[in-house]
Design an enzyme around this catalytic site. Structure first.
Site, mmCIF file in Angstrom:
data_model
loop_
_atom_site.group_PDB
_atom_site.id
_atom_site.type_symbol
_atom_site.label_atom_id
_atom_site.label_comp_id
_atom_site.label_asym_id
_atom_site.label_seq_id
_atom_site.Cartn_x
_atom_site.Cartn_y
_atom_site.Cartn_z
ATOM 1 N N GLY A 1 38.617 42.951 40.197
ATOM 2 C CA GLY A 1 39.596 42.161 39.451
ATOM 3 C C GLY A 1 38.905 40.994 38.792
ATOM 4 C CB SER A 2 40.263 37.922 37.342
ATOM 5 O OG SER A 2 41.022 37.471 38.440
ATOM 6 C CB THR A 3 35.365 35.754 37.856
ATOM 7 O OG1 THR A 3 34.581 36.826 37.309
ATOM 8 C CG2 THR A 3 34.436 34.759 38.536
ATOM 9 C CD GLU B 1 36.989 40.066 31.723
ATOM 10 O OE1 GLU B 1 37.571 39.374 32.583
ATOM 11 O OE2 GLU B 1 36.428 41.138 31.994
ATOM 12 C CB CYS C 1 35.124 45.030 33.935
ATOM 13 S SG CYS C 1 34.760 46.670 34.549
ATOM 14 N N GLY D 1 38.710 36.919 42.607
ATOM 15 C CA GLY D 1 37.612 37.347 43.486
ATOM 16 C C GLY D 1 37.074 36.191 44.308
ATOM 17 C CD GLU E 1 31.607 46.310 41.402
ATOM 18 O OE1 GLU E 1 31.252 45.805 40.324
ATOM 19 O OE2 GLU E 1 30.831 46.918 42.151
HETATM 20 P P1 NAD Z 1 43.410 40.211 38.940
HETATM 21 O O1 NAD Z 1 42.264 39.502 39.536
HETATM 22 O O2 NAD Z 1 44.517 39.435 38.388
HETATM 23 O O3 NAD Z 1 44.059 41.210 39.988
HETATM 24 C C1 NAD Z 1 43.284 42.184 40.649
HETATM 25 C C2 NAD Z 1 43.989 42.580 41.921
HETATM 26 O O4 NAD Z 1 43.992 41.459 42.795
HETATM 27 C C3 NAD Z 1 45.436 43.002 41.750
HETATM 28 O O5 NAD Z 1 45.726 44.058 42.626
HETATM 29 C C4 NAD Z 1 46.185 41.761 42.159
HETATM 30 O O6 NAD Z 1 47.478 42.029 42.662
HETATM 31 C C5 NAD Z 1 45.301 41.235 43.269
HETATM 32 N N1 NAD Z 1 45.456 39.804 43.544
HETATM 33 C C6 NAD Z 1 45.966 38.837 42.734
HETATM 34 N N2 NAD Z 1 45.952 37.645 43.362
HETATM 35 C C7 NAD Z 1 45.428 37.849 44.588
HETATM 36 C C8 NAD Z 1 45.126 37.001 45.683
HETATM 37 N N3 NAD Z 1 45.381 35.711 45.638
HETATM 38 N N4 NAD Z 1 44.564 37.549 46.778
HETATM 39 C C9 NAD Z 1 44.265 38.867 46.821
HETATM 40 N N5 NAD Z 1 44.533 39.724 45.811
HETATM 41 C C10 NAD Z 1 45.093 39.223 44.697
HETATM 42 O O7 NAD Z 1 42.772 41.179 37.835
HETATM 43 P P2 NAD Z 1 43.526 42.181 36.848
HETATM 44 O O8 NAD Z 1 44.167 41.360 35.792
HETATM 45 O O9 NAD Z 1 44.315 43.188 37.617
HETATM 46 O O10 NAD Z 1 42.272 42.992 36.255
HETATM 47 C C11 NAD Z 1 41.518 42.510 35.226
HETATM 48 C C12 NAD Z 1 40.226 41.911 35.731
HETATM 49 O O11 NAD Z 1 39.517 42.865 36.525
HETATM 50 C C13 NAD Z 1 39.274 41.570 34.614
HETATM 51 O O12 NAD Z 1 38.681 40.327 34.830
HETATM 52 C C14 NAD Z 1 38.235 42.673 34.670
HETATM 53 O O13 NAD Z 1 37.001 42.346 34.108
HETATM 54 C C15 NAD Z 1 38.176 42.948 36.113
HETATM 55 N N6 NAD Z 1 37.624 44.278 36.359
HETATM 56 C C16 NAD Z 1 36.369 44.408 36.864
HETATM 57 C C17 NAD Z 1 35.819 45.659 37.083
HETATM 58 C C18 NAD Z 1 34.439 45.821 37.643
HETATM 59 O O14 NAD Z 1 34.151 46.884 38.172
HETATM 60 N N7 NAD Z 1 33.579 44.822 37.579
HETATM 61 C C19 NAD Z 1 36.563 46.789 36.791
HETATM 62 C C20 NAD Z 1 37.840 46.627 36.285
HETATM 63 C C21 NAD Z 1 38.368 45.362 36.095
#
Ligand code: NAD
Length: 462
Positions: free
Chosen positions: A208-210, A364, A264, A213, A230
């Protein structure tokens, strides 16, 4: 369970499903079931565990079209991309089924006895999944986790849970024991947080997002959980004047607009050597205008809508400020067309020449917008490519083999390709450097992220 999420098709804007919003209690129940399932799962002979995983893979293949249609309905990605991604899910499961009885320990030459290592499972894995590649990224975590003897609880993104739910059903039907693979839908701030903090979860595999993460890592630290992250990217495609410009330009839309740029690994910056900038932009404009946007169930279209109206607003925001002067629009070089009517459409957009300091060239975007930035020489190309906190992916376009290797070593990113925009293969490791995260998915490398080396010394001295 007290509430439901209305899952929306981003192409039609219609509600296509209602999915439960689970809370802490349901998360704890799932973790307890996953924990109870561990001894049984680990007691299955390796060859039989591999057989179960192959059956699971075969079930995915049998339901290939159903899963692909579901992914396209939920995410809005072109059906061809969804078919490829579901194909990858089966391939991932077959790959890790093959690894179950090949993930060996070692014997180590030491004095006074025999020393050996075992690759021990971690226990219960919590997997947190983003919305852009819901089923593929789920499989990247499920495959190596199950192969190494863990059980797994998956939390999909709130807006795109449908294929993960179906995948877990297929796993059960294929014979995975109860509790080995579960999906808990709900909010990241509730279910995700609980998985990150739960004392019986041994590892969190987060994509997910940095920003999120970083929070997951902080929460996981309370119980010294294993964590792999990731995260985001701001990858660069670097085009030198000796490159096959026609090939680089023709490939560019796939590298920046696949999945509508919600990737990503999107090459959302193209660095072009100044001497070929005009020629490259002409070729690029042609390729971008041929990148058809429309109904993602129609195989003729290369791009669907963005995932939500809110996300479209975020993407548009990057073009509403620029030139270093907030309020002035960024100069657009080329923009494609989008359908009328419902759907969260956004045109493929090229901004050229872009200033490397503009927000759209630094952050991004996660949409179909690319910044084309000129450079003069190799040293400047390296500096610009690395001028970002991210380090996920990137491409190098040149016919000079030595230069391609110099650049590949100098760019700080986990996955680079030369004369190609391909980032992800089942057989090769995938992951980020710098703030794009740590740990590796896919390839044999992922097995190390789901197991722990135990060392045993047996004295042979009487
Ligand atoms: P996000 O970080 O908003 O959410 C990712 C996941 O985390 C979701 O399931 C969300 O419900 C969960 N989440 C949200 N808040 C949380 C918390 N406080 N504690 C635990 N979990 C929580 O990201 P997104 O908008 O779903 O995805 C887009 C991002 O993911 C982009 O930054 C993209 O670059 C990244 N991404 C990275 C890769 C990689 O392999 N490096 C692949 C795909 C997407």
């Amino acid at each position: 369970m007290s509430d439901v999420t209305h899952v929306v098709n981003p192409t039609t804007e219609q509600v296509i499903a209602e999915v439960a919003i689970h809370g802490v209690e349901a998360t704890d129940d799932a973790v307890a079931r996953a924990r109870a399932a561990l001894p049984g799962w680990q007691a299955i002979a390796p060859a039989d565990r591999a057989r179960l995983m192959r059956r699971f893979a075969a079930a995915v293949e049998e339901h290939h079209e159903e899963l692909a249609q579901l992914e396209t309905a939920n995410v809005g990605k072109p059906i061809g991309e969804s078919r490829d991604e579901v194909g990858m899910v089966a391939e991932v499961l077959y790959f890790y089924a093959g690894a179950v009885d090949k993930h060996r320990g070692a014997t180590v030459p030491v004095a006074g006895g025999v020393d050996m290592t075992f690759n021990e499972p971690l226990g219960v894995v919590g997997a947190i999944i983003p919305w852009n590649f819901p089923v593929a990224i789920t499989s990247w975590k499920v495959g190596p986790a199950l192969a190494t003897g863990n059980t797994i609880v998956v939390k999909p993104a709130e807006i795109t849970p449908l294929t993960a739910i179906r995948l877990a059903e297929l796993g059960l039907e294929a014979g995975l024991p109860e509790g080995v693979l579960q999906v808990v839908t709900g909010k990241g701030s509730v279910v995700g947080t609980r998985l990150a903090e739960h004392p019986d979860v041994a590892k969190v595999a987060f994509t997910g997002s940095t920003e999120v993460g970083s929070e997951v890592m902080t929460r996981a630290s309370g119980t010294i959980k294993r964590v792999t992250l990731e995260l985001g990217g701001k990858s660069a495609s670097v085009v030198f004047d000796d490159a096959d410009l026609a090939k680089a330009a023709a490939s560019a839309p796939g590298g920046m607009f696949a999945n509508a740029g919600q990737d990503c690994c999107a090459r959302s910056r193209i660095l072009v050597q100044r001497s070929v900038m005009d020629e490259f932009l002409d070729l690029l404009a042609e390729a971008v205008l041929a990148w058809t946007v429309g109904d993602p169930t129609d195989e003729a279209n290369k791009m669907g809508p963005l995932v939500t109206a809110a996300h479209r607003g975020v993407v548009a925001g990057f073009l509403e400020e620029g030139m270093g002067a907030p309020g002035g629009p960024v100069a657009t070089h080329t923009a494609g067309t989008v359908p009328d009517g419902p759907g969260f459409w956004f045109p493929p957009t090229v901004v050229a020449p872009a200033d490397p300091q503009w927000r759209m060239a630094r952050e991004e975007i996660f949409g179909p917008v690319v910044a084309v930035i000129p450079f003069d020489d190799e040293a400047e190309a390296v500096r610009l490519a690395n001028d970002t906190p991210y380090g996920l992916s990137g491409s190098i376009w040149t016919r000079d083999g030595a230069r391609s290797l110099r650049m590949a070593r100098a760019i700080q990113a986990g996955n680079l390709s030369v004369n190609s925009n391909s980032s992800v293969r089942v057989q090769t490791s995938f992951g980020g450097m710098k703030q794009s995260g740590f740990g590796r998915e896919l390839g044999l490398e992922a097995l190390a992220s789901y197991s722990e080396v135990k060392n045993v010394f047996v004295s042979t001295v009487d």
